[in-house]
Design a protein around this motif. Structure first.
Motif, PDB file in Angstrom:
ATOM      1  N   ALA A   1      59.549  35.305  44.288  1.00 35.03           N
ATOM      2  CA  ALA A   1      60.195  34.078  43.838  1.00 35.03           C
ATOM      3  C   ALA A   1      60.182  33.915  42.326  1.00 35.03           C
ATOM      4  O   ALA A   1      61.103  33.331  41.754  1.00 35.03           O
ATOM      5  CB  ALA A   1      59.520  32.869  44.488  1.00 35.03           C
ATOM      6  N   THR A   2      59.144  34.425  41.674  1.00 32.94           N
ATOM      7  CA  THR A   2      58.970  34.146  40.248  1.00 32.94           C
ATOM      8  C   THR A   2      59.165  35.337  39.333  1.00 32.94           C
ATOM      9  O   THR A   2      59.398  35.163  38.135  1.00 32.94           O
ATOM     10  CB  THR A   2      57.547  33.600  39.988  1.00 32.94           C
ATOM     11  N   GLY A   3      59.034  36.542  39.858  1.00 31.96           N
ATOM     12  CA  GLY A   3      59.080  37.727  39.018  1.00 31.96           C
ATOM     13  C   GLY A   3      57.753  38.040  38.353  1.00 31.96           C
ATOM     14  O   GLY A   3      57.607  39.055  37.673  1.00 31.96           O
ATOM     15  N   ASP A   4      56.758  37.166  38.534  1.00 35.89           N
ATOM     16  CA  ASP A   4      55.426  37.422  38.011  1.00 35.89           C
ATOM     17  C   ASP A   4      54.670  38.362  38.946  1.00 35.89           C
ATOM     18  O   ASP A   4      55.062  38.560  40.094  1.00 35.89           O
ATOM     19  CB  ASP A   4      54.655  36.109  37.851  1.00 35.89           C
ATOM     20  N   THR A   5      53.579  38.917  38.456  1.00 31.24           N
ATOM     21  CA  THR A   5      52.761  39.841  39.241  1.00 31.24           C
ATOM     22  C   THR A   5      51.443  39.179  39.606  1.00 31.24           C
ATOM     23  O   THR A   5      50.805  38.557  38.765  1.00 31.24           O
ATOM     24  CB  THR A   5      52.482  41.126  38.437  1.00 31.24           C
ATOM     25  N   VAL A   6      51.060  39.313  40.872  1.00 33.87           N
ATOM     26  CA  VAL A   6      49.758  38.826  41.327  1.00 33.87           C
ATOM     27  C   VAL A   6      48.912  40.041  41.689  1.00 33.87           C
ATOM     28  O   VAL A   6      49.241  40.787  42.604  1.00 33.87           O
ATOM     29  CB  VAL A   6      49.882  37.889  42.538  1.00 33.87           C
ATOM     30  N   THR A   7      47.842  40.245  40.951  1.00 31.78           N
ATOM     31  CA  THR A   7      46.917  41.348  41.204  1.00 31.78           C
ATOM     32  C   THR A   7      45.647  40.773  41.819  1.00 31.78           C
ATOM     33  O   THR A   7      44.995  39.921  41.207  1.00 31.78           O
ATOM     34  CB  THR A   7      46.566  42.090  39.906  1.00 31.78           C
ATOM     35  N   ILE A   8      45.319  41.215  43.041  1.00 32.68           N
ATOM     36  CA  ILE A   8      44.187  40.640  43.758  1.00 32.68           C
ATOM     37  C   ILE A   8      43.106  41.689  43.953  1.00 32.68           C
ATOM     38  O   ILE A   8      43.371  42.789  44.439  1.00 32.68           O
ATOM     39  CB  ILE A   8      44.612  40.074  45.124  1.00 32.68           C
ATOM     40  N   SER A   9      41.892  41.331  43.577  1.00 37.37           N
ATOM     41  CA  SER A   9      40.722  42.173  43.809  1.00 37.37           C
ATOM     42  C   SER A   9      39.920  41.546  44.932  1.00 37.37           C
ATOM     43  O   SER A   9      39.459  40.405  44.815  1.00 37.37           O
ATOM     44  CB  SER A   9      39.873  42.272  42.539  1.00 37.37           C
ATOM     45  N   TYR A  10      39.773  42.272  46.049  1.00 41.52           N
ATOM     46  CA  TYR A  10      39.024  41.775  47.200  1.00 41.52           C
ATOM     47  C   TYR A  10      37.649  42.446  47.260  1.00 41.52           C
ATOM     48  O   TYR A  10      37.540  43.664  47.116  1.00 41.52           O
ATOM     49  CB  TYR A  10      39.766  42.081  48.499  1.00 41.52           C
ATOM     50  N   ALA A  11      36.626  41.657  47.509  1.00 35.37           N
ATOM     51  CA  ALA A  11      35.273  42.189  47.654  1.00 35.37           C
ATOM     52  C   ALA A  11      34.391  41.067  48.185  1.00 35.37           C
ATOM     53  O   ALA A  11      34.864  39.956  48.465  1.00 35.37           O
ATOM     54  CB  ALA A  11      34.737  42.708  46.314  1.00 35.37           C
ATOM     55  N   GLY A  12      33.095  41.347  48.330  1.00 33.45           N
ATOM     56  CA  GLY A  12      32.168  40.292  48.680  1.00 33.45           C
ATOM     57  C   GLY A  12      32.114  39.264  47.558  1.00 33.45           C
ATOM     58  O   GLY A  12      32.212  39.610  46.373  1.00 33.45           O
ATOM     59  N   SER A  13      31.966  37.997  47.907  1.00 31.42           N
ATOM     60  CA  SER A  13      31.961  36.940  46.897  1.00 31.42           C
ATOM     61  C   SER A  13      30.868  37.143  45.860  1.00 31.42           C
ATOM     62  O   SER A  13      31.039  36.817  44.681  1.00 31.42           O
ATOM     63  CB  SER A  13      31.787  35.574  47.562  1.00 31.42           C
ATOM     64  N   ASN A  14      29.741  37.690  46.289  1.00 26.12           N
ATOM     65  CA  ASN A  14      28.646  37.940  45.349  1.00 26.12           C
ATOM     66  C   ASN A  14      29.046  38.941  44.282  1.00 26.12           C
ATOM     67  O   ASN A  14      28.785  38.752  43.086  1.00 26.12           O
ATOM     68  CB  ASN A  14      27.416  38.450  46.099  1.00 26.12           C
ATOM     69  N   ALA A  15      29.697  40.042  44.695  1.00 27.71           N
ATOM     70  CA  ALA A  15      30.117  41.071  43.747  1.00 27.71           C
ATOM     71  C   ALA A  15      31.161  40.529  42.783  1.00 27.71           C
ATOM     72  O   ALA A  15      31.119  40.804  41.575  1.00 27.71           O
ATOM     73  CB  ALA A  15      30.661  42.284  44.496  1.00 27.71           C
ATOM     74  N   LEU A  16      32.097  39.731  43.294  1.00 27.53           N
ATOM     75  CA  LEU A  16      33.138  39.165  42.441  1.00 27.53           C
ATOM     76  C   LEU A  16      32.542  38.193  41.430  1.00 27.53           C
ATOM     77  O   LEU A  16      32.920  38.189  40.255  1.00 27.53           O
ATOM     78  CB  LEU A  16      34.190  38.467  43.305  1.00 27.53           C
ATOM     79  N   ALA A  17      31.617  37.350  41.900  1.00 29.01           N
ATOM     80  CA  ALA A  17      30.987  36.385  40.993  1.00 29.01           C
ATOM     81  C   ALA A  17      30.241  37.112  39.879  1.00 29.01           C
ATOM     82  O   ALA A  17      30.324  36.720  38.703  1.00 29.01           O
ATOM     83  CB  ALA A  17      30.030  35.481  41.773  1.00 29.01           C
ATOM     84  N   GLN A  18      29.528  38.176  40.222  1.00 24.08           N
ATOM     85  CA  GLN A  18      28.797  38.925  39.207  1.00 24.08           C
ATOM     86  C   GLN A  18      29.742  39.540  38.180  1.00 24.08           C
ATOM     87  O   GLN A  18      29.458  39.567  36.979  1.00 24.08           O
ATOM     88  CB  GLN A  18      27.947  40.021  39.873  1.00 24.08           C
ATOM     89  N   GLN A  19      30.890  40.029  38.642  1.00 24.95           N
ATOM     90  CA  GLN A  19      31.871  40.599  37.714  1.00 24.95           C
ATOM     91  C   GLN A  19      32.409  39.536  36.765  1.00 24.95           C
ATOM     92  O   GLN A  19      32.587  39.775  35.562  1.00 24.95           O
ATOM     93  CB  GLN A  19      33.014  41.246  38.492  1.00 24.95           C
ATOM     94  N   ILE A  20      32.672  38.336  37.297  1.00 23.40           N
ATOM     95  CA  ILE A  20      33.155  37.235  36.451  1.00 23.40           C
ATOM     96  C   ILE A  20      32.095  36.871  35.418  1.00 23.40           C
ATOM     97  O   ILE A  20      32.395  36.672  34.231  1.00 23.40           O
ATOM     98  CB  ILE A  20      33.539  36.023  37.321  1.00 23.40           C
ATOM     99  N   LEU A  21      30.844  36.781  35.862  1.00 25.60           N
ATOM    100  CA  LEU A  21      29.755  36.432  34.957  1.00 25.60           C
ATOM    101  C   LEU A  21      29.563  37.467  33.858  1.00 25.60           C
ATOM    102  O   LEU A  21      29.087  37.157  32.765  1.00 25.60           O
ATOM    103  CB  LEU A  21      28.457  36.262  35.747  1.00 25.60           C
ATOM    104  N   GLN A  22      29.976  38.703  34.147  1.00 23.39           N
ATOM    105  CA  GLN A  22      29.859  39.776  33.160  1.00 23.39           C
ATOM    106  C   GLN A  22      31.116  39.920  32.298  1.00 23.39           C
ATOM    107  O   GLN A  22      31.225  40.842  31.495  1.00 23.39           O
ATOM    108  CB  GLN A  22      29.552  41.093  33.871  1.00 23.39           C
ATOM    109  N   GLY A  23      32.082  38.996  32.478  1.00 23.44           N
ATOM    110  CA  GLY A  23      33.244  38.969  31.607  1.00 23.44           C
ATOM    111  C   GLY A  23      34.512  39.571  32.152  1.00 23.44           C
ATOM    112  O   GLY A  23      35.471  39.780  31.401  1.00 23.44           O
ATOM    113  N   ALA A  24      34.564  39.865  33.457  1.00 23.22           N
ATOM    114  CA  ALA A  24      35.785  40.415  34.033  1.00 23.22           C
ATOM    115  C   ALA A  24      36.939  39.424  33.825  1.00 23.22           C
ATOM    116  O   ALA A  24      36.772  38.224  34.000  1.00 23.22           O
ATOM    117  CB  ALA A  24      35.597  40.699  35.514  1.00 23.22           C
ATOM    118  N   PRO A  25      38.129  39.908  33.468  1.00 24.33           N
ATOM    119  CA  PRO A  25      39.251  39.028  33.111  1.00 24.33           C
ATOM    120  C   PRO A  25      40.020  38.498  34.320  1.00 24.33           C
ATOM    121  O   PRO A  25      41.181  38.828  34.537  1.00 24.33           O
ATOM    122  CB  PRO A  25      40.130  39.939  32.261  1.00 24.33           C
ATOM    123  N   ALA A  26      39.390  37.664  35.121  1.00 19.48           N
ATOM    124  CA  ALA A  26      40.061  37.049  36.267  1.00 19.48           C
ATOM    125  C   ALA A  26      40.603  35.677  35.894  1.00 19.48           C
ATOM    126  O   ALA A  26      40.053  34.992  35.033  1.00 19.48           O
ATOM    127  CB  ALA A  26      39.087  36.929  37.434  1.00 19.48           C
TER     128      ALA A  26
END
Length: 251
Positions: A45-70
């Motif tokens: 609908a928009t022409g934008d790109t949605v990139t999704i990283s799936y994993a356990g919530s704990n692993a994702l939270a740790q990546q965010i806390l370490q500066g991952a660009p989500a």
């Protein structure tokens, strides 16, 4: 993959921007079957790109806390969203409790007997020498909910030696789907997405904390596409997809 209501594309239809933007989403592994078609419709609908990283919530939270660009985080428990929010990574005023779920016992064998998870039920006997697949019981929400439920029902001490732990709930689901483990504990939505497992019992709601999926924009989110996709997650058409997959709507 479930078919997305045609109305969603219309509801999300925005003028195509001259320069397409990318929306980076970190989402709990159990979201995949529902979130993929919502993202696909948004992209069309928009022409934008949605990139999704799936994993356990704990692993994702740790990546965010370490500066991952989500740009957006969807957790399968409030605990890991709390960690990210305490660190100042959640955009103010955007956190919302999006969805709920149920915890179920699944088996690989179609002929597996139905069980009623209740105080002292014989789960070890039902395993018949095999393993119980679970997500990491001290870190991943599905594993944490499962351990809590088995503890509440008084069977964790007996079951613990028979548990095969996986990095996330979809990995635990795969162990059962392929027959590597005869039984497992997953979310109802995971069971609905996998034809090679069969629900043999549903855990009482009062045996574990409520299963809540909080979602939030992160401080890294910087363009209109991020906000547009975040808003799309709460649209009625997206709600229909989530409900089709067995989620409970909370917002």
């Amino acid at each position: 993959m479930p078919r997305l209501p045609v109305a969603l594309a219309a509801a999300l239809l925005l003028p195509l921007s001259a320069a397409a933007a990318e929306v980076v989403v970190f989402a709990a592994a159990s979201m995949k079957t529902a979130l993929d078609p919502i993202a696909e419709a948004f992209q069309q609908a928009t022409g934008d790109t949605v990139t999704i990283s799936y994993a356990g919530s704990n692993a994702l939270a740790q990546q965010i806390l370490q500066g991952a660009p989500a740009d957006i985080f969807i957790s399968a428990s409030t605990q890991w969203m709390d960690e990210v929010e305490r660190a100042g990574d959640v955009a103010e005023g955007t956190r919302t409790d999006l969805l709920g779920n149920r915890l179920v016992l699944v088996a690989h064998d179609e002929a597996a007997p139905q069980l009623t998870p209740a105080r002292g039920f014989d789960l070890v006997g039902a395993l018949d020498g095999g393993k119980l697949a679970m997500a990491l019981v001290d870190a991943v929400p599905a594993g944490q909910y499962g351990k809590e439920a088995l503890t509440t029902l008084g069977v964790w001490d007996q079951v613990e030696p028979h548990v095969a732990q996986a990095d996330n709930v979809r990995a635990a689901l795969t162990l059962v789907a392929t027959g590597e483990a005869p039984m497992g504990i997953v979310y109802a939505t995971d069971a609905a997405a996998e034809p090679n497992v069969h629900v043999t019992g549903t855990f009482p709601k009062d045996s574990h904390a409520p299963i809540t999926y909080p979602a939030a924009l992160l401080e890294n989110a910087s363009d209109e596409a991020d906000r547009a996709f975040f808003d799309a997650l709460g649209a009625p058409e997206a709600d229909a997809v989530f409900q089709q997959q067995g989620f409970t709507l909370l917002n």
